[in-house]
Design an enzyme around this catalytic site. Structure first.
Site, PDB file in Angstrom:
ATOM      1  N   ALA A 167       0.869  -1.173   0.000  1.00 33.44           N
ATOM      2  CA  ALA A 167       0.000   0.000   0.000  1.00 33.44           C
ATOM      3  C   ALA A 167       0.910   1.229   0.000  1.00 33.44           C
ATOM      4  O   ALA A 167       2.097   1.134   0.311  1.00 33.44           O
ATOM      5  CB  ALA A 167      -0.903  -0.024   1.219  1.00 33.44           C
ATOM      6  N   GLY A 216       0.646  -4.898   1.003  1.00 33.72           N
ATOM      7  CA  GLY A 216      -0.613  -4.865   0.258  1.00 33.72           C
ATOM      8  C   GLY A 216      -0.490  -5.539  -1.103  1.00 33.72           C
ATOM      9  O   GLY A 216      -1.473  -6.048  -1.639  1.00 33.72           O
ATOM     10  N   GLU A 274      -1.001  -9.075  -0.445  1.00 34.93           N
ATOM     11  CA  GLU A 274      -2.424  -9.252  -0.118  1.00 34.93           C
ATOM     12  C   GLU A 274      -3.284  -9.208  -1.392  1.00 34.93           C
ATOM     13  O   GLU A 274      -4.238  -9.967  -1.532  1.00 34.93           O
ATOM     14  CB  GLU A 274      -2.861  -8.172   0.879  1.00 34.93           C
ATOM     15  CG  GLU A 274      -2.196  -8.384   2.239  1.00 34.93           C
ATOM     16  CD  GLU A 274      -2.453  -7.239   3.200  1.00 34.93           C
ATOM     17  OE1 GLU A 274      -2.111  -6.088   2.866  1.00 34.93           O
ATOM     18  OE2 GLU A 274      -2.987  -7.482   4.289  1.00 34.93           O
ATOM     19  N   GLU A 327       4.829  -5.184   6.888  1.00 35.46           N
ATOM     20  CA  GLU A 327       4.149  -4.088   7.590  1.00 35.46           C
ATOM     21  C   GLU A 327       4.728  -3.839   8.980  1.00 35.46           C
ATOM     22  O   GLU A 327       4.801  -2.707   9.451  1.00 35.46           O
ATOM     23  CB  GLU A 327       2.644  -4.381   7.709  1.00 35.46           C
ATOM     24  CG  GLU A 327       1.866  -4.251   6.411  1.00 35.46           C
ATOM     25  CD  GLU A 327       1.809  -5.527   5.584  1.00 35.46           C
ATOM     26  OE1 GLU A 327       2.618  -6.449   5.825  1.00 35.46           O
ATOM     27  OE2 GLU A 327       0.962  -5.590   4.674  1.00 35.46           O
TER      28      GLU A 327
HETATM   29  C1  HXC Z   1       5.071   4.268  -1.482  1.00 38.03           C
HETATM   30  C2  HXC Z   1       6.953   3.247  -2.297  1.00 38.03           C
HETATM   31  C3  HXC Z   1       6.597   2.016  -1.688  1.00 38.03           C
HETATM   32  C4  HXC Z   1       5.376   1.985  -0.943  1.00 38.03           C
HETATM   33  C5  HXC Z   1       8.464   1.754  -2.713  1.00 38.03           C
HETATM   34  N1  HXC Z   1       8.111   3.022  -2.923  1.00 38.03           N
HETATM   35  N2  HXC Z   1       7.570   1.116  -1.967  1.00 38.03           N
HETATM   36  N3  HXC Z   1       6.186   4.347  -2.200  1.00 38.03           N
HETATM   37  N4  HXC Z   1       4.663   3.129  -0.881  1.00 38.03           N
HETATM   38  N5  HXC Z   1       4.933   0.872  -0.372  1.00 38.03           N
HETATM   39  C6  HXC Z   1       8.831   4.065  -3.685  1.00 38.03           C
HETATM   40  C7  HXC Z   1      10.059   4.546  -2.938  1.00 38.03           C
HETATM   41  O1  HXC Z   1       9.705   5.510  -1.986  1.00 38.03           O
HETATM   42  C8  HXC Z   1      10.885   5.105  -4.067  1.00 38.03           C
HETATM   43  O2  HXC Z   1      10.375   6.372  -4.429  1.00 38.03           O
HETATM   44  C9  HXC Z   1      10.576   4.163  -5.229  1.00 38.03           C
HETATM   45  O3  HXC Z   1       9.342   3.514  -4.883  1.00 38.03           O
HETATM   46  C10 HXC Z   1      11.640   3.080  -5.400  1.00 38.03           C
HETATM   47  O4  HXC Z   1      11.832   2.431  -4.165  1.00 38.03           O
HETATM   48  P1  HXC Z   1      13.265   2.226  -3.500  1.00 38.03           P
HETATM   49  O5  HXC Z   1      13.044   1.977  -2.044  1.00 38.03           O
HETATM   50  O6  HXC Z   1      14.202   3.315  -3.883  1.00 38.03           O
HETATM   51  O7  HXC Z   1      13.717   0.878  -4.251  1.00 38.03           O
HETATM   52  P2  HXC Z   1      14.652  -0.302  -3.695  1.00 38.03           P
HETATM   53  O8  HXC Z   1      15.872   0.274  -2.993  1.00 38.03           O
HETATM   54  O9  HXC Z   1      14.881  -1.188  -4.873  1.00 38.03           O
HETATM   55  O10 HXC Z   1      13.802  -1.070  -2.580  1.00 38.03           O
HETATM   56  C11 HXC Z   1      12.645  -1.746  -2.957  1.00 38.03           C
HETATM   57  C12 HXC Z   1      11.827  -2.139  -1.699  1.00 38.03           C
HETATM   58  C13 HXC Z   1      11.551  -0.859  -0.855  1.00 38.03           C
HETATM   59  C14 HXC Z   1      12.590  -3.160  -0.874  1.00 38.03           C
HETATM   60  C15 HXC Z   1      10.520  -2.760  -2.193  1.00 38.03           C
HETATM   61  O11 HXC Z   1      11.048   0.171  -1.720  1.00 38.03           O
HETATM   62  C16 HXC Z   1      10.592  -1.071   0.265  1.00 38.03           C
HETATM   63  O12 HXC Z   1      10.936  -1.627   1.304  1.00 38.03           O
HETATM   64  N6  HXC Z   1       9.349  -0.608   0.084  1.00 38.03           N
HETATM   65  C17 HXC Z   1       8.325  -0.648   1.110  1.00 38.03           C
HETATM   66  C18 HXC Z   1       7.790  -2.030   1.265  1.00 38.03           C
HETATM   67  C19 HXC Z   1       6.726  -2.108   2.361  1.00 38.03           C
HETATM   68  O13 HXC Z   1       7.019  -1.795   3.532  1.00 38.03           O
HETATM   69  N7  HXC Z   1       5.529  -2.471   1.995  1.00 38.03           N
HETATM   70  C20 HXC Z   1       4.395  -2.549   2.942  1.00 38.03           C
HETATM   71  C21 HXC Z   1       3.682  -1.237   2.984  1.00 38.03           C
HETATM   72  S1  HXC Z   1       2.419  -1.258   4.188  1.00 38.03           S
HETATM   73  P3  HXC Z   1      11.327   7.675  -4.496  1.00 38.03           P
HETATM   74  O14 HXC Z   1      10.351   8.789  -4.740  1.00 38.03           O
HETATM   75  O15 HXC Z   1      12.033   7.756  -3.192  1.00 38.03           O
HETATM   76  O16 HXC Z   1      12.232   7.386  -5.659  1.00 38.03           O
HETATM   77  C22 HXC Z   1       1.125  -2.075   3.494  1.00 38.03           C
HETATM   78  C23 HXC Z   1      -0.104  -2.148   4.386  1.00 38.03           C
HETATM   79  C24 HXC Z   1      -1.367  -2.672   3.751  1.00 38.03           C
HETATM   80  O17 HXC Z   1       1.179  -2.530   2.398  1.00 38.03           O
HETATM   81  C25 HXC Z   1      -2.589  -2.397   4.563  1.00 38.03           C
HETATM   82  C26 HXC Z   1      -2.522  -1.238   5.481  1.00 38.03           C
HETATM   83  C27 HXC Z   1      -3.688  -0.548   5.999  1.00 38.03           C
END
Ligand code: HXC
Length: 253
Positions: free
Chosen positions: A61, A104, A107, A127
């Site tokens: 998400a 997400g 999911e 998460e």
């Molecule tokens: C918003 C995101 C994002 C996310 C990545 N990006 N994941 N933006 N939401 N979930 C964006 C980054 O900010 C970045 O933007 C660009 O995508 C590239 O990501 P990087 O981190 O630079 O890439 P990399 O180093 O290759 O790492 C990839 C990754 C990492 C390991 C997937 O991005 C990451 O850990 N993402 C978050 C994963 C996560 O925690 N997901 C769960 C979210 S909570 P910029 O602008 O900086 O270039 C969830 C909850 C669901 O899903 C229900 C809740 C109510």
């Protein structure tokens, strides 16, 4: 943010927000749900493939959108309610996953009916690393799919798992070489499209009931859905074709 490629009798729906690794913003989810619902109504489409890019199915998400929200706002707005509409799609949806399939994103893949994954795919429910827990089905669907002990490990550690590990755990149905995941998902979709579409929808409904109902009720529901098919032309055609030693021609009626 959503691209729809029609390849009748199948359609490929593609998440296309590369700058954020297909992070699932409310706008993207709204577009996705309307695309899926439109294809569900479309008689020319039998089966849907949902995919992202080679780099990411979806990295979760949208954290940028979520960061400043309060519990009160989320409870009032319920931005995840729209996700539930994906479970009401009657046609089969196959997730074709490559790269990141996290939070997400994982999911969403689990809301699909099957997951075909590239050997490069990375799954997880991270998460916990951002101070929350899954909110779009992760604690429920993942536990049904991979069992309590593994689900606890996945969700409490936030670790990332390979496609092979996700396959061995029971989350993924098939792992393919990197270049083949989409083709393999399409092949599966085409194979399903050859069957009678009412029987396919009934089978999907009956299988999904097994997640909700106690066994005795689930068996009754299965029998009801099975018997209902005896009023379709496809049932007559399927059984007659067998007896006449020919290939059936299903019409979806
Ligand atoms: C918003 C995101 C994002 C996310 C990545 N990006 N994941 N933006 N939401 N979930 C964006 C980054 O900010 C970045 O933007 C660009 O995508 C590239 O990501 P990087 O981190 O630079 O890439 P990399 O180093 O290759 O790492 C990839 C990754 C990492 C390991 C997937 O991005 C990451 O850990 N993402 C978050 C994963 C996560 O925690 N997901 C769960 C979210 S909570 P910029 O602008 O900086 O270039 C969830 C909850 C669901 O899903 C229900 C809740 C109510």
């Amino acid at each position: 943010m959503i691209l729809v490629h029609r390849e009748e009798p199948i359609a490929v729906v593609q998440l296309n927000r590369p700058e954020a690794l297909n992070a699932l913003s409310p706008e993207l989810m709204k577009e996705l749900v309307s695309a899926l619902e439109e294809l569900d109504r479309d008689e020319k489409i039998r089966c849907i493939v949902l995919t992202g890019s080679d780099k990411a199915f979806a990295a979760g998400a949208d954290l940028k959108w979520m960061v400043s929200h309060t519990a009160k706002e989320l409870l009032a707005k319920d931005p995840l309610a729209i996700w539930d509409r994906i479970s009401n799609v009657k046609k089969p949806i196959i997730a074709a996953v490559s790269g990141f399939c996290l939070g997400g994103g994982c999911e969403l893949a689990m809301m699909c009916d099957m997951i075909v994954a590239s050997e490069t795919a990375k799954f997880g429910q991270p998460e916990i690393n951002v101070g929350i827990i899954p909110g779009a089905g992760g604690t429920q669907r993942l536990t049904h799919l991979i069992g309590k002990s593994k689900a606890m490990e996945w969700i409490l550690t936030g670790n990332i798992y390979s496609a092979k590990e996700a396959f061995e755990a029971g989350l993924v149905g098939k792992v393919t070489p990197a270049a083949e995941y989409l083709n393999e998902a399409k092949k599966l979709a085409l194979k399903i499209s050859e069957k009678g579409s009412i029987a396919v929808a009934h089978a999907k409904q009956a299988i999904l009931k097994s997640f909700e109902l106690p066994l005795a009720q689930g068996l009754k529901e299965e029998r009801r859905l099975c018997f209902e098919l005896f009023d379709t032309q496809d049932q007559k055609e399927g059984m007659r074709a067998f007896l006449e030693k020919r290939k059936p021609e299903f019409k979806g009626r």
